[in-house]
Design a protein around this motif. Sequence first.
Motif, PDB file in Angstrom:
ATOM      1  N   PRO A  50       0.814  -1.191  -0.197  1.00  9.78           N
ATOM      2  CA  PRO A  50      -0.262  -0.046   0.221  1.00  9.78           C
ATOM      3  C   PRO A  50       0.352   0.927  -0.102  1.00  9.78           C
ATOM      4  CG  PRO A  50      -0.415  -1.403   2.135  1.00  9.78           C
ATOM      5  CD  PRO A  50       0.306  -2.142   1.264  1.00  9.78           C
ATOM      6  N   ARG A  79       2.206  -4.895  14.659  1.00 10.20           N
ATOM      7  CA  ARG A  79       3.176  -6.348  14.845  1.00 10.20           C
ATOM      8  C   ARG A  79       4.247  -5.252  16.375  1.00 10.20           C
ATOM      9  NH1 ARG A  79       6.502  -5.666   9.387  1.00 10.20           N
ATOM     10  NH2 ARG A  79       5.131  -6.855   8.172  1.00 10.20           N
ATOM     11  N   ASN A  89       3.826  -1.242  12.135  1.00  9.22           N
ATOM     12  CA  ASN A  89       2.638  -1.310  10.118  1.00  9.22           C
ATOM     13  C   ASN A  89       3.030   0.348  10.320  1.00  9.22           C
ATOM     14  OD1 ASN A  89       2.843  -3.910   9.360  1.00  9.22           O
ATOM     15  ND2 ASN A  89       0.890  -4.959  10.533  1.00  9.22           N
ATOM     16  N   THR A 151      -2.710 -13.420   6.042  1.00  8.28           N
ATOM     17  CA  THR A 151      -3.605 -11.779   5.327  1.00  8.28           C
ATOM     18  C   THR A 151      -4.030 -11.743   6.449  1.00  8.28           C
ATOM     19  OG1 THR A 151      -5.237 -10.344   4.309  1.00  8.28           O
ATOM     20  CG2 THR A 151      -6.528 -12.242   5.175  1.00  8.28           C
ATOM     21  N   ARG A 180       1.976 -10.873  17.023  1.00  8.87           N
ATOM     22  CA  ARG A 180       1.028  -9.597  16.608  1.00  8.87           C
ATOM     23  C   ARG A 180       0.033  -9.653  17.228  1.00  8.87           C
ATOM     24  NH1 ARG A 180       2.640 -10.210  11.040  1.00  8.87           N
ATOM     25  NH2 ARG A 180       4.537 -10.401  10.676  1.00  8.87           N
TER      26      ARG A 180
END
Length: 243
Positions: A50, A79, A89, A151, A180
């Motif tokens: 992205p 994370r 992220n 995902t 995570r």
Amino acid sequence: MKKKENVEVEVFDTKVEMSEAAADFILSTALKAVSVYGRFTIALSGGSTPKILYAMLATDEYASVMPWADTYIFWSDERNLPAGHEDYNGTLATKALLDHVQIPEKNIYPVPTHLSPAEAAAGYEQEILDFFEGEPVFDIILLGLGDDGHTASLFPGTDVLNEEERLVKETTVDAKVSERITFTYPLINEADNVLFLVSGASKADILSDIINGTGDKYPAQGVAPANGTLHWYLDKDAASKLK
Ligand code: 6PG
């Protein structure tokens, strides 16, 4: 089994064109959501795909017309690293997008990774429940696809894939940064729109298995919005093995 009419697959010549289409989709969905509900909610994803999209949304063309004051930002997975770490992220989205646009700080909901993963997941879930007054339906949840079919942080063989109650959960994965915090299927599948961005030849085989295949072999196949639409935006390298 997912009804076909709720799935849209779009293939673009380049990653830039794919990102532009995603930016257009986000902008039009945001304007519609704000006019109907008074706000627009989006969960961003991690990964590198992205990056172009985030930078595009920060350009004048989009930034000057996005309804930032009524836009609310969350993350579909994070994370377990301190905010600002290069592999956190939130860092990419913050540096490429959020630092450059007129979004109020209070509209940004980072995952609280200063807590333990279990506390962060429970705390984030509660924030989401409070925000949506008990019934979380995101306008858009943005997702990426890993080479192994994961995902968000829903990885093959992990317990979180079987989660039916919790909306956000801690998980331990076999990847860079093993701890995570992730949205679960029960939250993802309530969204109005789930938008997968997938680019590059390394994703072609797994993508064709996922889109053409049947069964539930890969975590990404568990994404099936109950009332919303699943959008796959692909570049032609990623889509090269689709039938
Ligand atoms: C993460 C992600 C993850 C990512 C995919 C795709 O925290 O790693 O949220 O689900 O989206 O691994 O990553 P790329 O875009 O880098 O291929």
